[in-house]
Design a protein around this motif. Structure first.
Motif, PDB file in Angstrom:
ATOM      1  N   LEU A  98      -5.657 -18.569   3.326  1.00 48.85           N
ATOM      2  CA  LEU A  98      -4.597 -17.666   2.894  1.00 48.85           C
ATOM      3  C   LEU A  98      -4.964 -16.971   1.586  1.00 48.85           C
ATOM      4  CD1 LEU A  98      -1.413 -19.805   3.711  1.00 48.85           C
ATOM      5  CD2 LEU A  98      -2.300 -17.848   4.984  1.00 48.85           C
ATOM      6  N   VAL A  99      -5.592 -17.705   0.672  1.00 49.30           N
ATOM      7  CA  VAL A  99      -6.007 -17.087  -0.592  1.00 49.30           C
ATOM      8  C   VAL A  99      -7.035 -16.003  -0.340  1.00 49.30           C
ATOM      9  CG1 VAL A  99      -7.180 -17.515  -2.780  1.00 49.30           C
ATOM     10  CG2 VAL A  99      -5.433 -19.122  -1.965  1.00 49.30           C
ATOM     11  N   ALA A 100      -8.032 -16.299   0.526  1.00 51.84           N
ATOM     12  CA  ALA A 100      -9.058 -15.303   0.835  1.00 51.84           C
ATOM     13  C   ALA A 100      -8.448 -14.104   1.547  1.00 51.84           C
ATOM     14  CB  ALA A 100     -10.151 -15.944   1.694  1.00 51.84           C
ATOM     15  N   ASP A 101      -7.489 -14.350   2.446  1.00 54.40           N
ATOM     16  CA  ASP A 101      -6.858 -13.265   3.182  1.00 54.40           C
ATOM     17  C   ASP A 101      -6.073 -12.353   2.238  1.00 54.40           C
ATOM     18  OD1 ASP A 101      -6.769 -12.430   5.923  1.00 54.40           O
ATOM     19  OD2 ASP A 101      -4.609 -12.835   5.935  1.00 54.40           O
ATOM     20  N   MET A 102      -5.317 -12.955   1.326  1.00 60.64           N
ATOM     21  CA  MET A 102      -4.576 -12.153   0.365  1.00 60.64           C
ATOM     22  C   MET A 102      -5.510 -11.407  -0.576  1.00 60.64           C
ATOM     23  SD  MET A 102      -1.329 -12.211   0.849  1.00 60.64           S
ATOM     24  CE  MET A 102      -0.925 -11.494  -0.735  1.00 60.64           C
ATOM     25  N   THR A 103      -6.614 -12.033  -0.930  1.00 60.60           N
ATOM     26  CA  THR A 103      -7.591 -11.349  -1.800  1.00 60.60           C
ATOM     27  C   THR A 103      -8.146 -10.110  -1.118  1.00 60.60           C
ATOM     28  OG1 THR A 103      -8.176 -13.450  -2.843  1.00 60.60           O
ATOM     29  CG2 THR A 103      -9.745 -11.631  -3.061  1.00 60.60           C
ATOM     30  N   ALA A 105      -6.662  -8.338   1.227  1.00 59.10           N
ATOM     31  CA  ALA A 105      -5.601  -7.334   1.344  1.00 59.10           C
ATOM     32  C   ALA A 105      -5.359  -6.627   0.012  1.00 59.10           C
ATOM     33  CB  ALA A 105      -4.312  -8.009   1.833  1.00 59.10           C
ATOM     34  N   ILE A 106      -5.188  -7.412  -1.059  1.00 62.37           N
ATOM     35  CA  ILE A 106      -4.935  -6.800  -2.375  1.00 62.37           C
ATOM     36  C   ILE A 106      -6.158  -6.024  -2.855  1.00 62.37           C
ATOM     37  CG2 ILE A 106      -4.443  -7.326  -4.795  1.00 62.37           C
ATOM     38  CD1 ILE A 106      -2.780  -9.692  -3.807  1.00 62.37           C
ATOM     39  N   GLY A 107      -7.351  -6.595  -2.597  1.00 59.93           N
ATOM     40  CA  GLY A 107      -8.571  -5.881  -2.981  1.00 59.93           C
ATOM     41  C   GLY A 107      -8.710  -4.561  -2.252  1.00 59.93           C
ATOM     42  N   GLY A 108      -8.294  -4.518  -0.969  1.00 60.27           N
ATOM     43  CA  GLY A 108      -8.371  -3.260  -0.228  1.00 60.27           C
ATOM     44  C   GLY A 108      -7.434  -2.208  -0.786  1.00 60.27           C
ATOM     45  N   ILE A 109      -6.246  -2.653  -1.240  1.00 62.85           N
ATOM     46  CA  ILE A 109      -5.310  -1.689  -1.838  1.00 62.85           C
ATOM     47  C   ILE A 109      -5.917  -1.090  -3.111  1.00 62.85           C
ATOM     48  CG2 ILE A 109      -3.045  -1.455  -2.916  1.00 62.85           C
ATOM     49  CD1 ILE A 109      -2.035  -3.617  -1.022  1.00 62.85           C
ATOM     50  N   LEU A 110      -6.446  -1.949  -3.960  1.00 60.06           N
ATOM     51  CA  LEU A 110      -7.013  -1.457  -5.217  1.00 60.06           C
ATOM     52  C   LEU A 110      -8.298  -0.668  -4.986  1.00 60.06           C
ATOM     53  CD1 LEU A 110      -6.464  -4.660  -7.405  1.00 60.06           C
ATOM     54  CD2 LEU A 110      -5.043  -2.601  -7.286  1.00 60.06           C
ATOM     55  N   PHE A 111      -9.072  -1.054  -3.936  1.00 58.50           N
ATOM     56  CA  PHE A 111     -10.341  -0.361  -3.660  1.00 58.50           C
ATOM     57  C   PHE A 111     -10.113   1.032  -3.089  1.00 58.50           C
ATOM     58  CE2 PHE A 111     -14.261   0.346  -1.155  1.00 58.50           C
ATOM     59  CZ  PHE A 111     -15.197   0.165  -2.169  1.00 58.50           C
ATOM     60  N   THR A 130      -2.041  -5.222   5.462  1.00 64.04           N
ATOM     61  CA  THR A 130      -1.696  -6.137   4.368  1.00 64.04           C
ATOM     62  C   THR A 130      -0.424  -6.931   4.653  1.00 64.04           C
ATOM     63  OG1 THR A 130      -0.516  -4.326   3.277  1.00 64.04           O
ATOM     64  CG2 THR A 130      -2.800  -4.690   2.645  1.00 64.04           C
ATOM     65  N   ALA A 131       0.506  -6.345   5.419  1.00 64.94           N
ATOM     66  CA  ALA A 131       1.723  -7.079   5.762  1.00 64.94           C
ATOM     67  C   ALA A 131       1.404  -8.313   6.599  1.00 64.94           C
ATOM     68  CB  ALA A 131       2.692  -6.169   6.516  1.00 64.94           C
ATOM     69  N   GLY A 132       0.334  -8.253   7.426  1.00 67.54           N
ATOM     70  CA  GLY A 132      -0.060  -9.410   8.207  1.00 67.54           C
ATOM     71  C   GLY A 132      -0.498 -10.577   7.340  1.00 67.54           C
ATOM     72  N   ALA A 133      -1.167 -10.287   6.239  1.00 70.20           N
ATOM     73  CA  ALA A 133      -1.561 -11.350   5.324  1.00 70.20           C
ATOM     74  C   ALA A 133      -0.341 -12.024   4.704  1.00 70.20           C
ATOM     75  CB  ALA A 133      -2.482 -10.782   4.240  1.00 70.20           C
ATOM     76  N   VAL A 134       0.662 -11.212   4.347  1.00 71.20           N
ATOM     77  CA  VAL A 134       1.886 -11.786   3.772  1.00 71.20           C
ATOM     78  C   VAL A 134       2.651 -12.589   4.820  1.00 71.20           C
ATOM     79  CG1 VAL A 134       4.052 -11.236   2.614  1.00 71.20           C
ATOM     80  CG2 VAL A 134       2.009  -9.886   2.122  1.00 71.20           C
ATOM     81  N   VAL A 148       6.283 -14.620  -3.133  1.00 73.21           N
ATOM     82  CA  VAL A 148       5.264 -14.423  -4.171  1.00 73.21           C
ATOM     83  C   VAL A 148       4.164 -13.501  -3.660  1.00 73.21           C
ATOM     84  CG1 VAL A 148       3.506 -15.586  -5.552  1.00 73.21           C
ATOM     85  CG2 VAL A 148       5.765 -16.637  -5.256  1.00 73.21           C
ATOM     86  N   ALA A 149       3.713 -13.722  -2.411  1.00 74.85           N
ATOM     87  CA  ALA A 149       2.651 -12.881  -1.851  1.00 74.85           C
ATOM     88  C   ALA A 149       3.116 -11.429  -1.721  1.00 74.85           C
ATOM     89  CB  ALA A 149       2.233 -13.434  -0.489  1.00 74.85           C
ATOM     90  N   ALA A 150       4.377 -11.218  -1.309  1.00 73.31           N
ATOM     91  CA  ALA A 150       4.877  -9.850  -1.176  1.00 73.31           C
ATOM     92  C   ALA A 150       4.955  -9.148  -2.528  1.00 73.31           C
ATOM     93  CB  ALA A 150       6.258  -9.882  -0.509  1.00 73.31           C
ATOM     94  N   VAL A 151       5.340  -9.871  -3.558  1.00 70.56           N
ATOM     95  CA  VAL A 151       5.392  -9.280  -4.902  1.00 70.56           C
ATOM     96  C   VAL A 151       3.996  -8.874  -5.363  1.00 70.56           C
ATOM     97  CG1 VAL A 151       5.874  -9.786  -7.332  1.00 70.56           C
ATOM     98  CG2 VAL A 151       7.524 -10.431  -5.559  1.00 70.56           C
ATOM     99  N   LEU A 152       2.993  -9.722  -5.099  1.00 68.64           N
ATOM    100  CA  LEU A 152       1.624  -9.382  -5.492  1.00 68.64           C
ATOM    101  C   LEU A 152       1.138  -8.134  -4.774  1.00 68.64           C
ATOM    102  CD1 LEU A 152      -0.029 -12.935  -5.583  1.00 68.64           C
ATOM    103  CD2 LEU A 152       0.707 -11.520  -7.520  1.00 68.64           C
ATOM    104  N   VAL A 153       1.450  -8.023  -3.479  1.00 63.84           N
ATOM    105  CA  VAL A 153       1.052  -6.829  -2.735  1.00 63.84           C
ATOM    106  C   VAL A 153       1.771  -5.600  -3.300  1.00 63.84           C
ATOM    107  CG1 VAL A 153       1.213  -5.683  -0.493  1.00 63.84           C
ATOM    108  CG2 VAL A 153       0.419  -8.046  -0.631  1.00 63.84           C
ATOM    109  N   GLY A 154       3.052  -5.743  -3.636  1.00 67.04           N
ATOM    110  CA  GLY A 154       3.789  -4.623  -4.211  1.00 67.04           C
ATOM    111  C   GLY A 154       3.224  -4.186  -5.551  1.00 67.04           C
ATOM    112  N   LEU A 155       2.853  -5.150  -6.404  1.00 71.06           N
ATOM    113  CA  LEU A 155       2.254  -4.801  -7.696  1.00 71.06           C
ATOM    114  C   LEU A 155       0.921  -4.095  -7.511  1.00 71.06           C
ATOM    115  CD1 LEU A 155       3.066  -8.026  -9.757  1.00 71.06           C
ATOM    116  CD2 LEU A 155       4.167  -5.782  -9.918  1.00 71.06           C
ATOM    117  N   ALA A 156       0.127  -4.555  -6.533  1.00 71.61           N
ATOM    118  CA  ALA A 156      -1.156  -3.894  -6.278  1.00 71.61           C
ATOM    119  C   ALA A 156      -0.933  -2.451  -5.833  1.00 71.61           C
ATOM    120  CB  ALA A 156      -1.934  -4.674  -5.215  1.00 71.61           C
ATOM    121  N   GLY A 157       0.104  -2.222  -5.017  1.00 73.43           N
ATOM    122  CA  GLY A 157       0.389  -0.854  -4.597  1.00 73.43           C
ATOM    123  C   GLY A 157       0.806   0.030  -5.752  1.00 73.43           C
TER     124      GLY A 157
END
Length: 451
Positions: A98-103, A105-111, A130-134, A148-157
């Motif tokens: 799950l940590v790798a999956d979220m990484t 997803a968030i890395g793809g948003i920032l990249f 990215t929603a699939g990872a959450v 928590v995972a959804a908030v991290l994805v939102g901050l990355a966006g």
């Protein structure tokens, strides 16, 4: 008293098996559709990310870096395919995954800012993947961690967009609400599963206690009651033995009905009983287990007609089919014991107009849909409310030895009694319940009866 291993009905064994192993199977059945849906979502959204990138490929060539986008989407696709088994069950969906999956997803948003420096082409590179990872976090860990995972994805966006834009906040809120709702539903389902498993365990324990109480009633309690009556009739030292037997009978009845009562002293050793001296020089006694003969193999079926016919006597008349009626051994023994308990009640509690024990008739009927047994007597009948009063007094002949046995077999026991016209006990067990007790391999005849 019947051996517990042999007298345990199939219904009790099935209940215990469900209580011991049902929790895991129930959990898998509840969560399997969620994991399958999540697996399909990840594959479809990975393909969707490629479609979005392909539609905007010209814009990437004009003002972006298409090579960066191609590299990330290739990595995303390989990761999605390589981790298909990880999103098949909670056991395989581990925390490191799950940590790798979220990484990713968030890395793809920032990249996405690297592939689209001007921020004018469109959605991020992973898009809705990215929603699939959450959601994976929601199904595996519940609504708190998914929030928590959804908030991290939102901050990355927000970071990728350069500020809290309207579309960014909308997407973040949508992912957050969906993941928390799914995570909460999963937690409620798991709590319900645990409650059901505990209820099945309690049911199995209760049925086992009732079975032991039936065995005690059919054996120990009746012997103690007999000793009490005989001792009181003989008088002298035998009267004291009868008194102690009566005390132990009342204590056992209190125990099996769950009623708390004062401790009852055990039987005392007779004054003239000699003490057994220790004899260390005597040769050792042979091992009881070594000299005990091996018990014969348990038959798969027993003839119920033969069992009930053996109960016929001077005041008991049996009538049944002309041929044998084979039933699963456990079911046949339980039905025979229930009939025996009914006959014991007739002998012990029922007197006819002449003051002698009433006569009894046993009728066995082999019907296509059920096995029916009727036990009738010519006594004065049962007064209204007497059965409930006897159960409250700790007398388990009706509630456990008869009705409890039929309930465990999947059947019913009914009493019909009219003042001055005797009592009739009707025992009925459906054929379907008997087939379930026999197991899936039990052969049946053309009418669906167990053979």
């Amino acid at each position: 008293m019947a051996s517990p291993a042999r007298s345990a009905p199939a219904a009790r064994q099935r209940s215990q098996a469900r209580a011991e192993g049902g929790g895991g199977r129930l959990g898998a059945a509840l969560e399997r559709p969620l994991w399958r849906a999540l697996l399909g979502y990840r594959i479809l959204t990975a393909g969707y990310a490629w479609v979005v990138f392909g539609l905007n490929y010209g814009a990437y060539e004009a003002q972006g870096r298409p090579g960066a986008g191609l590299g990330y989407l290739s990595l995303l696709s390989l990761w999605t395919l390589a981790t298909l088994d990880r999103v098949s069950s909670a056991r395989r969906c581990t925390a490191p995954f799950l940590v790798a999956d979220m990484t990713l997803a968030i890395g793809g948003i920032l990249f996405s800012r690297v592939a689209d420096p001007a921020q004018e082409i469109g959605p991020t590179l992973p898009s809705i993947w990215t929603a699939g990872a959450v959601l994976a976090v929601a199904v595996r860990a519940g609504w708190r961690w998914s929030g928590v995972a959804a908030v991290l994805v939102g901050l990355a966006g927000i970071v990728e967009y350069g500020g809290p834009g309207r579309s960014t906040l909308h997407n973040a809120a949508l992912v957050c609400v969906a993941s928390i709702a799914i995570g909460y539903v999963v937690e409620v389902a798991r709590a319900s599963e645990r409650a059901l498993a505990e209820a099945l365990r309690i049911e199995a324990a209760t049925r086992e206690r009732e079975r032991l109480a039936r065995d005690i009633h059919d054996g120990v309690l009746q012997v103690l009651a007999l000793v009490q009556r005989r001792g009181s009739a003989l008088g002298g030292e035998d009267a004291e033995l009868g008194r102690l037997a009566g005390e132990q009978e009342r204590a056992l009845r209190s125990l099996i009905t769950g009623a708390a009562g004062p401790a009852v002293p055990g039987p005392r050793t007779a004054p003239d009983a000699p003490d057994t001296p220790d004899t260390p020089d005597a040769p050792d006694a042979p091992d009881a287990a070594a000299v005990r003969p091996a018990e014969p193999a348990e038959p798969a079926e027993l003839d119920l007609r033969a069992l009930l016919a053996a109960r016929a006597g001077e005041r008991v008349i049996f009538s049944g089919p002309a041929g044998p009626l084979p039933l699963p051994a456990a079911a046949a023994r339980e039905l025979d014991a229930a009939v025996g308990a009914a006959l014991d009640n007739v002998r012990t509690h029922t007197r006819n107009a002449a003051g002698v024990p009433a006569r009894a008739w046993i009728l066995l009927e082999d019907e296509p849909e059920a096995v029916l047994i009727t036990v009738r007597d010519d006594g004065p009948g049962i007064a209204a409310g007497r059965l409930a009063a006897a159960e409250a007094e700790g007398r388990m002949g009706v509630s456990l030895s008869i009705r409890g046995r039929l309930r465990d077999l999947g059947g019913t026991a009914d009493w019909i009694s009219l003042p001055g016209q005797g009592t009739e006990v009707e025992l009925s067990v459906p054929r379907a319940a008997l087939r379930a007790a026999a197991g899936p391999a039990a052969p049946t005849d053309r009418e669906g009866r167990t053979s």
